[in-house]
Design an enzyme around this catalytic site. Structure first.
Site, mmCIF file in Angstrom:
data_model
loop_
_atom_site.group_PDB
_atom_site.id
_atom_site.type_symbol
_atom_site.label_atom_id
_atom_site.label_comp_id
_atom_site.label_asym_id
_atom_site.label_seq_id
_atom_site.Cartn_x
_atom_site.Cartn_y
_atom_site.Cartn_z
ATOM 1 C CG ASN A 9 -1.688 1.241 1.442
ATOM 2 O OD1 ASN A 9 -1.845 2.032 0.507
ATOM 3 N ND2 ASN A 9 -2.207 1.443 2.641
ATOM 4 C CD1 TRP A 10 3.436 1.248 -2.999
ATOM 5 C CD2 TRP A 10 3.325 2.520 -4.848
ATOM 6 N NE1 TRP A 10 4.152 0.618 -3.985
ATOM 7 C CE2 TRP A 10 4.092 1.380 -5.134
ATOM 8 C CE3 TRP A 10 3.119 3.453 -5.867
ATOM 9 C CZ2 TRP A 10 4.673 1.152 -6.388
ATOM 10 C CZ3 TRP A 10 3.684 3.237 -7.115
ATOM 11 C CH2 TRP A 10 4.455 2.101 -7.364
ATOM 12 C CE LYS A 11 0.409 3.472 4.827
ATOM 13 N NZ LYS A 11 0.354 3.600 6.254
ATOM 14 C CG HIS A 104 -5.616 1.870 5.467
ATOM 15 N ND1 HIS A 104 -5.136 2.814 6.339
ATOM 16 C CD2 HIS A 104 -4.586 1.030 5.199
ATOM 17 C CE1 HIS A 104 -3.851 2.553 6.585
ATOM 18 N NE2 HIS A 104 -3.499 1.471 5.900
ATOM 19 C CD GLU A 106 -2.616 5.512 6.910
ATOM 20 O OE1 GLU A 106 -2.706 5.589 5.675
ATOM 21 O OE2 GLU A 106 -1.622 5.022 7.486
ATOM 22 C CD GLU A 176 -3.282 -2.575 7.454
ATOM 23 O OE1 GLU A 176 -2.214 -2.825 6.917
ATOM 24 O OE2 GLU A 176 -3.914 -1.533 7.264
ATOM 25 N N GLY A 182 2.674 2.331 10.589
ATOM 26 C CA GLY A 182 3.583 3.453 10.375
ATOM 27 C C GLY A 182 4.321 3.893 11.630
ATOM 28 C CB SER A 222 5.624 -1.500 11.891
ATOM 29 O OG SER A 222 5.176 -0.179 12.087
ATOM 30 N N GLY A 243 2.959 -1.213 4.181
ATOM 31 C CA GLY A 243 2.971 0.210 3.847
ATOM 32 C C GLY A 243 4.382 0.661 3.505
ATOM 33 N N GLY A 244 5.072 1.235 4.492
ATOM 34 C CA GLY A 244 6.395 1.830 4.288
ATOM 35 C C GLY A 244 7.367 0.942 3.513
HETATM 36 C C1 PEP Z 1 -0.593 0.110 6.002
HETATM 37 O O1 PEP Z 1 -0.739 1.301 5.808
HETATM 38 O O2 PEP Z 1 -1.445 -0.673 5.565
HETATM 39 C C2 PEP Z 1 0.585 -0.335 6.723
HETATM 40 C C3 PEP Z 1 0.611 -1.547 7.168
HETATM 41 O O3 PEP Z 1 1.611 0.588 6.895
HETATM 42 P P1 PEP Z 1 3.056 0.318 7.506
HETATM 43 O O4 PEP Z 1 3.559 -0.993 6.945
HETATM 44 O O5 PEP Z 1 3.888 1.471 7.054
HETATM 45 O O6 PEP Z 1 2.898 0.238 8.989
#
Ligand code: PEP
Length: 260
Positions: A9-11, A104, A106, A176, A182, A222, A243-244
């Site tokens: 997920n590039w956000k 999600h 966010e 999640e 994040g 993470s 994500g990251g």
């Molecule tokens: C996400 O946004 O779905 C996520 C898991 O982010 P991160 O891996 O950066 O915690």
């Protein structure tokens, strides 16, 4: 056998050019890894990339030559019409997206999305023949007050229980924990396993054992090349929503390899 999936997920990161360059690089690295893996008999997971909307169409076109699925990070809960700024599930399907991520944390936290809205988005996505990655997860406060199982059950019930067994075959759940997204603070493998097992139980209670045993449940929060292997080794963890670590092709490849 349920499907193993690693989704990135590039956000709200990467311009069109940056995204397409990264994808071209990533597809080549992935192809190399696939060729190395050919003789090992290990099954590669399904790989999904969720870039920003503006990249979805071109990413889907590029991905056709490779074994990678493209997801959008969101879709409208409405079919079409006067909803300025929205993108419909049908529009995503028309440019050959395969998946859409809904719920999600966010979007729940910053855009006020409720379980009821998420449920409507899932309906629109399934009507347009898109597969769905439905995110659930508790906040830190909810975990600290011991409410995580209750919160997750409710999210699953309110987002998914109106579907039928056939529709459930196009749903993937992503657990999640909000406190892990994040933050660099991942859930332990045991914490992830406990919730994933619970999600499977809740799904079994409504849809039966066949659906619950075959639905893919991803962990997100993470997850990175260092911790992915121990999290993915849990029996009810079928992959990750990343994500990251999905923003860099090499890191994302390492996370994918961690599930082999
Ligand atoms: C996400 O946004 O779905 C996520 C898991 O982010 P991160 O891996 O950066 O915690």
């Amino acid at each position: 056998m349920r499907k193993k999936i690693i989704a990135g997920n590039w956000k709200m990161n990467k311009t069109h050019r940056e995204g397409m360059e990264m994808l071209a690089h990533f597809f080549k690295l992935l192809d190399f890894e696939l060729s190395l893996n050919e003789d090992t008999g290990k099954k590669f997971p399904e790989v999904v990339v969720a870039p920003p909307y503006l990249i979805v169409a071109d990413a889907a076109m590029l991905a056709q030559g490779w074994d990678v699925k493209i997801a959008a990070q969101n879709c409208s809960s409405e079919k079409e019409g006067a909803f300025t700024g929205e993108i419909s599930a049908a529009m995503l399907k028309a440019v050959k997206a395969d998946y859409v991520i809904v719920g999600h944390s966010e979007r729940r936290a910053y855009f006020g999305e409720t379980n009821q809205l998420v449920a409507k988005k899932i309906d629109r996505a399934l009507e347009s023949d898109l597969s769905v990655i439905c995110c659930v997860g508790e906040t830190l406060q909810e975990r600290e007050s011991g409410k995580q199982l209750q919160i997750i059950s409710r999210q699953i019930e309110e987002c998914l229980f109106h579907q039928n067994n056939e529709q459930m075959k196009n749903i993937v759940v992503a657990y999640e924990p909000v406190w892990a997204i994040g933050t660099g603070k991942n859930a332990t493998p045991e914490q992830a396993q406990e919730i994933h097992k619970h999600i499977r139980l809740v799904i079994a209670g409504k849809f039966g054992k066949d659906i619950s045993e075959n639905i893919s449940i991803l962990y997100g929060g993470s997850c990175n090349p260092k911790n992915a292997k121990s999290i993915f080794s849990q029996p009810d963890v079928d992959g990750g929503l990343i994500g990251g670590a999905s923003l860099n092709a090499k890191d994302f490849i390492e996370v994918i390899k961690a599930i082999l």
